[in-house]
Design a protein around this motif. Structure first.
Motif, PDB file in Angstrom:
ATOM      1  N   GLU A   1      10.729  -5.195  -5.720  1.00 58.42           N
ATOM      2  CA  GLU A   1       9.831  -6.120  -5.005  1.00 58.42           C
ATOM      3  C   GLU A   1      10.463  -7.503  -4.920  1.00 58.42           C
ATOM      4  O   GLU A   1      10.786  -8.101  -5.944  1.00 58.42           O
ATOM      5  N   MET A   2      10.604  -8.015  -3.698  1.00 59.86           N
ATOM      6  CA  MET A   2      11.253  -9.329  -3.529  1.00 59.86           C
ATOM      7  C   MET A   2      10.386 -10.485  -4.026  1.00 59.86           C
ATOM      8  O   MET A   2      10.884 -11.541  -4.405  1.00 59.86           O
TER       9      MET A   2
ATOM     10  N   MET B   1     -10.822  -6.283   3.510  1.00 65.09           N
ATOM     11  CA  MET B   1     -11.678  -5.488   4.404  1.00 65.09           C
ATOM     12  C   MET B   1     -11.080  -4.105   4.577  1.00 65.09           C
ATOM     13  O   MET B   1      -9.953  -3.947   5.043  1.00 65.09           O
TER      14      MET B   1
ATOM     15  N   TYR C   1      -1.894 -11.095  11.372  1.00 71.53           N
ATOM     16  CA  TYR C   1      -2.006 -10.685   9.975  1.00 71.53           C
ATOM     17  C   TYR C   1      -1.670  -9.205   9.834  1.00 71.53           C
ATOM     18  O   TYR C   1      -1.567  -8.709   8.710  1.00 71.53           O
TER      19      TYR C   1
ATOM     20  N   ARG D   1       3.647 -11.581  -0.391  1.00 64.88           N
ATOM     21  CA  ARG D   1       4.899 -11.416  -1.151  1.00 64.88           C
ATOM     22  C   ARG D   1       4.577 -11.351  -2.632  1.00 64.88           C
ATOM     23  O   ARG D   1       4.045 -12.311  -3.197  1.00 64.88           O
TER      24      ARG D   1
ATOM     25  N   ASN E   1      -4.844 -10.537   1.287  1.00 65.05           N
ATOM     26  CA  ASN E   1      -5.729 -10.164   2.399  1.00 65.05           C
ATOM     27  C   ASN E   1      -7.196 -10.274   2.042  1.00 65.05           C
ATOM     28  O   ASN E   1      -7.573 -10.533   0.901  1.00 65.05           O
TER      29      ASN E   1
ATOM     30  N   VAL F   1      16.034  -5.747  -1.751  1.00 67.52           N
ATOM     31  CA  VAL F   1      17.001  -4.747  -1.275  1.00 67.52           C
ATOM     32  C   VAL F   1      17.691  -5.271  -0.023  1.00 67.52           C
ATOM     33  O   VAL F   1      17.031  -5.746   0.909  1.00 67.52           O
TER      34      VAL F   1
ATOM     35  N   GLY G   1       3.277   0.533   6.781  1.00 65.78           N
ATOM     36  CA  GLY G   1       2.693   0.229   8.088  1.00 65.78           C
ATOM     37  C   GLY G   1       3.652   0.361   9.253  1.00 65.78           C
ATOM     38  O   GLY G   1       3.211   0.389  10.410  1.00 65.78           O
TER      39      GLY G   1
ATOM     40  N   TYR H   1       0.827  -1.223   0.000  1.00 60.94           N
ATOM     41  CA  TYR H   1       0.000   0.000   0.000  1.00 60.94           C
ATOM     42  C   TYR H   1       0.855   1.264   0.000  1.00 60.94           C
ATOM     43  O   TYR H   1       0.663   2.158  -0.833  1.00 60.94           O
ATOM     44  N   GLY H   2       1.786   1.358   0.972  1.00 64.04           N
ATOM     45  CA  GLY H   2       2.589   2.566   1.057  1.00 64.04           C
ATOM     46  C   GLY H   2       3.398   2.791  -0.212  1.00 64.04           C
ATOM     47  O   GLY H   2       3.451   3.907  -0.757  1.00 64.04           O
TER      48      GLY H   2
ATOM     49  N   GLY I   1       1.985  -6.598  -2.644  1.00 62.62           N
ATOM     50  CA  GLY I   1       2.182  -6.820  -1.206  1.00 62.62           C
ATOM     51  C   GLY I   1       0.999  -7.527  -0.569  1.00 62.62           C
ATOM     52  O   GLY I   1       0.438  -8.470  -1.125  1.00 62.62           O
ATOM     53  N   GLY I   2       0.592  -7.037   0.596  1.00 62.82           N
ATOM     54  CA  GLY I   2      -0.503  -7.654   1.346  1.00 62.82           C
ATOM     55  C   GLY I   2      -1.829  -7.649   0.608  1.00 62.82           C
ATOM     56  O   GLY I   2      -2.705  -8.471   0.900  1.00 62.82           O
TER      57      GLY I   2
ATOM     58  N   PRO J   1      -6.013  -2.648   9.053  1.00 58.73           N
ATOM     59  CA  PRO J   1      -5.134  -1.484   8.898  1.00 58.73           C
ATOM     60  C   PRO J   1      -4.947  -0.872   7.514  1.00 58.73           C
ATOM     61  O   PRO J   1      -4.464   0.264   7.418  1.00 58.73           O
ATOM     62  N   PHE J   2      -5.281  -1.529   6.404  1.00 60.87           N
ATOM     63  CA  PHE J   2      -4.704  -1.007   5.155  1.00 60.87           C
ATOM     64  C   PHE J   2      -5.289   0.324   4.678  1.00 60.87           C
ATOM     65  O   PHE J   2      -4.604   1.070   3.982  1.00 60.87           O
TER      66      PHE J   2
HETATM   67  P1  FDA Z   1       2.956  -4.699   2.512  1.00 61.11           P
HETATM   68  O1  FDA Z   1       3.318  -5.829   3.400  1.00 61.11           O
HETATM   69  O2  FDA Z   1       1.626  -4.693   1.882  1.00 61.11           O
HETATM   70  O3  FDA Z   1       4.027  -4.584   1.328  1.00 61.11           O
HETATM   71  C1  FDA Z   1       5.410  -4.678   1.533  1.00 61.11           C
HETATM   72  C2  FDA Z   1       6.051  -5.277   0.290  1.00 61.11           C
HETATM   73  O4  FDA Z   1       7.469  -5.138   0.386  1.00 61.11           O
HETATM   74  C3  FDA Z   1       5.794  -6.770   0.113  1.00 61.11           C
HETATM   75  O5  FDA Z   1       5.307  -7.017  -1.190  1.00 61.11           O
HETATM   76  C4  FDA Z   1       7.158  -7.423   0.344  1.00 61.11           C
HETATM   77  O6  FDA Z   1       7.355  -8.601  -0.411  1.00 61.11           O
HETATM   78  C5  FDA Z   1       8.104  -6.325  -0.068  1.00 61.11           C
HETATM   79  N1  FDA Z   1       9.425  -6.384   0.569  1.00 61.11           N
HETATM   80  C6  FDA Z   1       9.715  -6.616   1.869  1.00 61.11           C
HETATM   81  N2  FDA Z   1      11.034  -6.535   2.094  1.00 61.11           N
HETATM   82  C7  FDA Z   1      11.613  -6.247   0.901  1.00 61.11           C
HETATM   83  C8  FDA Z   1      12.969  -6.040   0.480  1.00 61.11           C
HETATM   84  N3  FDA Z   1      13.988  -6.084   1.361  1.00 61.11           N
HETATM   85  N4  FDA Z   1      13.198  -5.785  -0.816  1.00 61.11           N
HETATM   86  C9  FDA Z   1      12.170  -5.716  -1.719  1.00 61.11           C
HETATM   87  N5  FDA Z   1      10.870  -5.899  -1.364  1.00 61.11           N
HETATM   88  C10 FDA Z   1      10.600  -6.153  -0.078  1.00 61.11           C
HETATM   89  N6  FDA Z   1      -5.679  -5.553   6.243  1.00 61.11           N
HETATM   90  C11 FDA Z   1      -6.884  -4.934   6.079  1.00 61.11           C
HETATM   91  O7  FDA Z   1      -6.970  -3.714   6.210  1.00 61.11           O
HETATM   92  N7  FDA Z   1      -7.980  -5.686   5.767  1.00 61.11           N
HETATM   93  C12 FDA Z   1      -7.945  -7.035   5.633  1.00 61.11           C
HETATM   94  O8  FDA Z   1      -8.960  -7.670   5.319  1.00 61.11           O
HETATM   95  C13 FDA Z   1      -6.696  -7.688   5.851  1.00 61.11           C
HETATM   96  N8  FDA Z   1      -6.589  -9.057   5.799  1.00 61.11           N
HETATM   97  C14 FDA Z   1      -5.345  -9.650   5.840  1.00 61.11           C
HETATM   98  C15 FDA Z   1      -5.221 -11.028   5.647  1.00 61.11           C
HETATM   99  C16 FDA Z   1      -3.958 -11.617   5.601  1.00 61.11           C
HETATM  100  C17 FDA Z   1      -3.832 -13.100   5.413  1.00 61.11           C
HETATM  101  C18 FDA Z   1      -2.801 -10.809   5.732  1.00 61.11           C
HETATM  102  C19 FDA Z   1      -1.424 -11.410   5.667  1.00 61.11           C
HETATM  103  C20 FDA Z   1      -2.920  -9.449   5.940  1.00 61.11           C
HETATM  104  C21 FDA Z   1      -4.181  -8.858   6.005  1.00 61.11           C
HETATM  105  N9  FDA Z   1      -4.327  -7.492   6.191  1.00 61.11           N
HETATM  106  C22 FDA Z   1      -5.560  -6.899   6.093  1.00 61.11           C
HETATM  107  C23 FDA Z   1      -3.151  -6.635   6.470  1.00 61.11           C
HETATM  108  C24 FDA Z   1      -2.685  -5.815   5.273  1.00 61.11           C
HETATM  109  O9  FDA Z   1      -2.535  -6.634   4.132  1.00 61.11           O
HETATM  110  C25 FDA Z   1      -1.350  -5.135   5.640  1.00 61.11           C
HETATM  111  O10 FDA Z   1      -1.585  -4.304   6.758  1.00 61.11           O
HETATM  112  C26 FDA Z   1      -0.790  -4.302   4.505  1.00 61.11           C
HETATM  113  O11 FDA Z   1      -0.555  -5.085   3.362  1.00 61.11           O
HETATM  114  C27 FDA Z   1       0.502  -3.595   4.907  1.00 61.11           C
HETATM  115  O12 FDA Z   1       0.819  -2.662   3.900  1.00 61.11           O
HETATM  116  P2  FDA Z   1       2.294  -2.110   3.742  1.00 61.11           P
HETATM  117  O13 FDA Z   1       2.276  -1.115   2.640  1.00 61.11           O
HETATM  118  O14 FDA Z   1       2.780  -1.648   5.077  1.00 61.11           O
HETATM  119  O15 FDA Z   1       3.205  -3.356   3.361  1.00 61.11           O
END
Ligand code: FDA
Length: 497
Positions: A35-36, A116, A437, A104, A113, A244, A466, A15-16, A108-109, A477-478
């Protein structure tokens, strides 16, 4: 390619990262996203990009040889199965006291997810992000995020009649009989598509158990929303299967970024070095925290402050199931997309999603994921001996979450004359207290960064995911991650570029 120079490099495509990429590109800045995980744009031999929760295959897990389902038992029997090691879509990342589930891949998430999409109640926002102007968030950035993500709510009349939400109607009946407010939860799923799934006129997705390992139709992941718009600007490039490993000040200004290219077995096949004028950490709470803690401890980014790695929380996640009477079947057909919750936040510190158990058979179980006001916060730290980053969360720190969830479910059980299920997380284990999660924090806004995500001590480095949020959002949280990213990138573009 190695040696390249980019104006803006974004680490991660969740998201971010997606918000940052779109808005920078619209402002005329060329962006490279790293993106890994995989691109998730190519069908497998079964014609589908993503596999189903009922039959996890090589696509399901990130570099595991056995699946690790969040609900790992059924009727007391373990359900995990052997799978080929592959850069699959869901990472069940183990720390000593908790397993943190993360998506992954490009998106991302949003790939894994439930979609919701919940805006916190305004009266709770001050506790979520105390240094942020709430009026601006609720007038400008939450609406912008909801629009950008494509959020909408279920048609209540359809909810009342469709077989696939019988489980949620049972959840409503029990909540209301115990006096708890029952609320619909908006989602990014295309509800018209789901109606057609139920009518049998399109390929089933939510109604075929597609969620945890990706969704082939219906759900609008970031690939369909922010990332599609970012790509359409012509200014955004994305490198999947690139990870990275280092960011450090470059001699001539800007930052040197070291990137490992990996194959689908997780092996490094090349190491590349690029320079970037600005770097946006958007690797998620765990990914960004791990990078920053390592880079500070190893001296690559020596000026980062002592807040790095702190303020991590699990959004108070805890799961449980209840065993219903035979006259309260929850249905053999269950939409994998949850659409409702029980709100006891103010009185008991818990908001419980009525979650599906899309097994395809009648289970008489009601299943819930609760988000609770758990006050415990953990810290990431560098372990020089192992060369890894540890997290000091302890399983016992979930007890406040269990107590808060019990304010809902003890009451419902007593009113209904029912009991907890003890067969979903192990033998005689009621609480799913081993996982989250919703990782949040580790580079908290206005502490590790300034009030807009600029990292202390290193101009041109930003956190925009996040990890800015100190451990809890009171709801899923998203939407908050997206809205905060919209707010921060607008300020950064206006003042730093
Ligand atoms: P996010 O985790 O989305 O993205 C980070 C990305 O960076 C990933 O693609 C990762 O692979 C990549 N990365 C990491 N390290 C790296 C590196 N060193 N080099 C390159 N790339 C790298 N939330 C919600 O609001 N409603 C919902 O219904 C749900 N349900 C849910 C179910 C399940 C099973 C999970 C796992 C999670 C949820 N969530 C959720 C949570 C939501 O998905 C989560 O809060 C967000 O995806 C977080 O967004 P970010 O932008 O912080 O990181």
């Amino acid at each position: 390619s190695s040696g390249a120079h980019v104006p803006a490099l974004v680490i991660g495509t969740g998201y971010g990262g997606s918000v940052a990429a779109l808005r920078l590109a619209q402002a005329g800045v060329d962006v490279h996203m790293i993106e890994m995980g995989m691109a998730w744009d190519t069908p497998g031999s079964d014609g589908k990009i993503f596999c189903n929760t009922r039959e996890p295959d090589y696509r399901s897990y990130w570099l595991r040889t056995k699946s690790k389902a969040p609900l790992n038992y059924f009727l007391g029997f373990p359900i995990d199965r052997n799978i080929p090691r592959y850069t699959g879509i869901l990472d069940a990342e183990d720390f000593s006291g908790i397993t943190v589930y993360q998506g992954r891949g490009v998106g991302g998430g949003s790939l894994v997810n439930g979609g919701m999409a919940v805006t916190p109640k305004r009266e709770n926002f001050g506790a979520v992000l105390p240094s942020v102007n709430a009026a601006e968030m609720y007038d400008i950035y939450y609406p912008r995020a909801n629009a950008g993500l494509g959020v909408s709510s279920i048609d209540p009349a359809w909810f009342d009649s469709t077989a696939c939400y019988q489980y949620a109607r049972v959840g409503r009946k029990h909540a209301q009989r115990s006096g708890f407010p029952f609320v619909f939860v908006p989602d990014v799923y295309d509800w018209d598509y789901m109606k057609q799934e139920a009518a049998g006129t399109v390929t089933k997705s939510a109604l075929a158990g597609e969620i945890l390992y990706g969704n082939n139709h219906g759900k609008k992941s970031l690939q369909q929303t922010y990332i599609a718009r970012a790509k359409a600007t012509g200014r955004v490039a994305i490198s999947p299967l690139h990870k990275v490993t280092s960011v450090a000040p470059a001699a001539g200004g800007g930052y040197t970024v070291v990137i490992d290219q990996i194959n689908t077995n997780g092996d490094t096949t090349a190491t590349k070095t690029v320079t970037a004028d600005r770097v946006f950490f958007a690797a998620g709470s765990v990914g960004t925290s791990k990078l920053l803690v390592k880079l500070k401890a190893t001296g690559a980014l020596p000026n980062l402050n002592d807040e790095i790695g702190k303020g991590w929380g699990d959004n108070g996640n805890v799961m449980c199931g209840r065993a219903n009477h035979m006259w309260d079947p929850t249905g053999s057909l269950q939409s994998a997309i949850p659409c409702a919750g029980i709100d006891n936040w103010a009185a008991g510190g818990a908001f419980a999603e009525v979650a599906p158990l899309p097994t395809g058979i009648e289970t008489y179980a009601s299943f819930y994921l609760s988000i609770t006001k758990n006050p415990n916060r953990a810290q990431f730290s560098w372990n020089a001996a192992t060369g890894k980053v540890d997290l000091n969360w302890q399983t016992s720190w979930k007890q406040p979450s269990i107590d808060m969830a019990k304010t809902i479910f003890d009451k419902i059980n007593s009113k209904e004359g029912t009991i907890y299920r003890t067969d979903l997380f192990g033998t005689y284990k009621i609480w799913g207290d081993h996982l989250t999660y919703h990782p949040l924090g580790g580079a908290v806004l206005n502490k590790a960064t300034d009030n807009y995500g600029r990292l202390a001590g290193h101009p041109g480095l930003y956190v925009i995911d996040g990890s800015l949020i100190p451990g809890n959002t009171s709801v899923n949280p998203f939407v908050t991650i997206t809205a905060l990213a919209e707010r921060n990138i607008e300020k950064i573009i206006a003042t730093d570029l």
